[in-house]
Design an enzyme around this catalytic site. Structure first.
Site, PDB file in Angstrom:
ATOM      1  CB  SER A 125      -0.904  16.203   0.537  1.00 18.44           C
ATOM      2  OG  SER A 125      -2.190  15.687   0.601  1.00 18.44           O
ATOM      3  CG  HIS A 126      -3.812  18.492   2.903  1.00 16.81           C
ATOM      4  ND1 HIS A 126      -3.088  17.326   2.977  1.00 16.81           N
ATOM      5  CD2 HIS A 126      -3.735  19.054   4.121  1.00 16.81           C
ATOM      6  CE1 HIS A 126      -2.605  17.189   4.192  1.00 16.81           C
ATOM      7  NE2 HIS A 126      -2.980  18.226   4.908  1.00 16.81           N
TER       8      HIS A 126
ATOM      9  CE  LYS B 265      -5.042  10.572   1.539  1.00 17.63           C
ATOM     10  NZ  LYS B 265      -3.689  10.353   2.058  1.00 17.63           N
TER      11      LYS B 265
ATOM     12  CG  ASP C 283      -1.533  14.373  -3.325  1.00 22.15           C
ATOM     13  OD1 ASP C 283      -2.492  14.873  -2.708  1.00 22.15           O
ATOM     14  OD2 ASP C 283      -0.896  13.394  -2.893  1.00 22.15           O
TER      15      ASP C 283
ATOM     16  CG  ASP D 129      -5.600  16.027  -1.885  1.00 25.16           C
ATOM     17  OD1 ASP D 129      -5.871  15.313  -2.864  1.00 25.16           O
ATOM     18  OD2 ASP D 129      -4.685  15.760  -1.096  1.00 25.16           O
TER      19      ASP D 129
ATOM     20  CG  ASP E 247      -3.793  11.669  -1.729  1.00 20.81           C
ATOM     21  OD1 ASP E 247      -4.289  12.788  -1.490  1.00 20.81           O
ATOM     22  OD2 ASP E 247      -2.715  11.280  -1.240  1.00 20.81           O
ATOM     23  NE  ARG E 248      -5.494  14.664   2.706  1.00 19.88           N
ATOM     24  CZ  ARG E 248      -5.357  15.117   3.933  1.00 19.88           C
ATOM     25  NH1 ARG E 248      -6.235  15.956   4.434  1.00 19.88           N
ATOM     26  NH2 ARG E 248      -4.331  14.758   4.682  1.00 19.88           N
TER      27      ARG E 248
END
Ligand code: G16
Length: 544
Positions: free
Chosen positions: A114-115, A377, A280, A278, A282-283
């Site tokens: 992720s982030h 998300k 991947d 981010d 999703d944010r």
């Protein structure tokens, strides 16, 4: 017939059901058998009829391609019929969710931390998503964890690496691997959901934006959708090429790591909208000219306006938010006469509500917003919904925010993170806090008196499963609150998150400084939890 090879191995501790799959340093994943043990544990326990389709893709970070090749060989040995893998090993998390749903896969492996930063000394992660496209629920992650503790072999086939850059089909053992365009299906879905004509019209009338892809996965998606399909000028997407180390940055779209974007948006040359996503994809981060929108407010504002977008017209069934997310969305739900659900942190808790049609939109304070179009998300989706609303209502982000607060009141909100603290110290802080819960009601901390304190537990309204210990809530008599939680996504020590919130009615101060408005809550949080005493830290590392 390709030979299936059985590799003897020893049990390992995968990871307790955390917020998002298995996340560790790359070096940990590079140990012999490590990733293989986790992937085999997944294949051993998940529901997957013989010959099923498996989706594999990641955010392009360092080590992505190695794990993808290994996972493909293992899938072939484990009886999958077909693997769909994004070209270059790329699939954003929401795009992977869409591919799983669209092509009826039994699940997918999403490779991302992720982030978190990427590179040989940074982070990697693997998570498994189920057939609805969403993160595996606790019942499945629990079974995977149990399996990692007893695993004694993993299966693979002897086969050459698949050329991940060449679209098309290859056979690996009895299985077919198809390298797919990672962007097309997702971009088509976005075009079905939103009024692209209205956005294009706004763009041709001079509406401008900057999208910072943070050298992570959303670059190709954003260029295709924003520049090619919606007509934003070339160069609207910056840092648009996914890099294995994200250019050395944290691909975390917050005010610290997307500071350049923030500075631009607060300055004289700001475009109409600034946005970022981010690692991947999703944010999301949303900043108008001179106006940052907190993720909690963004959820509320999007929910209040979602029916403007064609695919959502007349069908807002409910709203869900994670417990630490501010209650701004609750006020919208109340005004619109739809239910609002409060879940533990983690997108997986929205899955059942979305599948059952109980909610249409959901979101979290951790920069995540999404809807029933996928089961993750979705960063670009949130940006496009903002664009759709701004284009149709023909107002600025700042005007929209002010109008929203003037109707619903404002939930001042901040999150204070204490990162990489000693795990034992963090556990001690939470233990002590939990033990003191019963004594808190009635106690005064400065001007605030505690009205209620508990450890958040959630009963899923659909399958009735219970999740306990999901964070400590302390509510005050004036309606404000503080929440304490340990992060489930860090890879170093522990991260304490302190969430602070205070509601100001529509008749109150709607444009005050958040730090000033939350002074009493910040002081109370420090005193209640003894943060400095436990962690040795005098101030948070990150305030968002
Ligand atoms: C993951 C989950 C999110 C959750 C977040 C919380 O985000 O997917 O649903 O809100 O973790 O993180 P923490 O436990 O650190 O507060 P992501 O974007 O890292 O996958």
């Amino acid at each position: 017939m390709t030979k299936i090879v059985t590799v003897p191995t020893t049990p390992f501790e995968g990871q307790a059901p955390g917020t998002s799959g298995l996340r560790k340093k790359v070096r940990v994943f590079q140990q012999p058998n490590y990733a293989e043990n986790f992937i085999q544990s997944v294949f051993d326990v998940v529901e997957r009829p013989q010959g099923s389709v498996l989706v594999i893709g990641g955010d392009g970070r360092f080590h992505n391609r190695d794990v993808i090749q290994q996972a493909i060989r293992m899938a072939a040995a484990n009886g999958y019929g077909r693997v769909l893998v994004g070209q270059g090993g790329i699939l954003s998390t929401p795009a992977a969710s869409n591919v799983i749903r669209k092509y009826g896969a039994s699940g997918g492996l999403i490779l991302s931390a992720s982030h978190n930063p990427g590179g040989p000394d940074e982070d990697f992660g693997i998570k498994y998503n189920i057939a609805n496209g969403g993160p595996a629920p606790e019942s499945v992650t629990g079974a995977i964890l149990a399996r990692t503790k007893e695993i004694d072999r993993w299966l693979t086939v002897e086969a050459a690496d698949v050329d991940l850059d060449a679209p098309g089909e290859t056979a690996v053992g009895e299985m077919t691997v198809e390298v797919i365009d990672p962007v097309a299906d997702y971009a088509d879905l976005m075009e079905e959901l939103f009024d692209f004509d209205a956005i294009r019209k706004a763009v041709s009338s001079g509406f401008t934006m900057r999208f910072d892809a943070m050298s992570a996965v959303t670059g190709p998606y954003a260029v295709e959708i924003l520049e090619n399909r919606l007509g934003f000028a070339a160069g609207t997407v910056v840092n648009g090429t996914p890099l294995e180390d994200f250019g050395g940055h944290h691909p975390d779209p917050n005010l610290i790591h997307a500071k350049e974007l923030y500075d631009l948006m607060m300055g004289p040359d700001a475009p109409d909208l600034g946005a970022a996503s981010d690692g991947d994809g999703d944010r999301n981060l949303i900043i108008g000219r001179g106006r940052f929108v907190t993720p909690s407010d963004s959820l509320a504002m999007l929910a209040a306006n979602i029916e403007i977008a064609p695919a959502y017209r007349g069908r807002l069934s409910g709203i869900a938010r994670s417990m630490p997310t501010s209650a701004a969305a609750d006020r919208v739900a109340e005004a619109l006469g739809v239910p609002c659900f409060e879940t533990p942190t983690g997108w997986k808790f929205f899955g059942n509500l979305l599948d059952a049609g109980k909610v249409t939109i959901c979101g979290e304070e951790s920069a995540g917003t999404g809807s029933d179009h996928v089961r993750e998300k979705d960063g670009l989706w949130a940006v496009l919904l903002w664009l759709n609303i701004l284009a149709v209502r023909d107002i600025s982000v700042d005007q929209l925010a002010r109008t929203h607060w003037a109707r619903f009141g404002r939930n001042y909100y901040a999150r204070h993170d204490y990162e990489a603290i000693d795990s034992e110290a963090a556990a001690g802080l939470m233990r002590e806090l939990k033990a003191a819960l019963a004594t808190l009601p009635g106690q005064a901390f400065g001007p605030l008196t505690v009205s209620h304190a508990d450890s958040f537990a959630y009963t899923d309204p659909v399958d009735h499963s219970v999740s306990e210990n999901q964070g400590i809530r302390v509510l005050f008599e004036d309606g404000s609150r503080v929440v304490f939680r340990l992060s489930g996504t860090g890879t170093q020590g522990a991260t304490l998150r302190v969430y602070l919130e205070r509601y100001e009615p529509a008749s109150g101060q709607l444009d005050a400084d958040t730090g000033v408005m939350l002074e009493a809550q910040i002081a109370a949080a420090q005193e209640i939890a003894g943060i400095t005493r436990h962690t040795g830290r005098g101030a948070p590392d990150v305030v968002t």
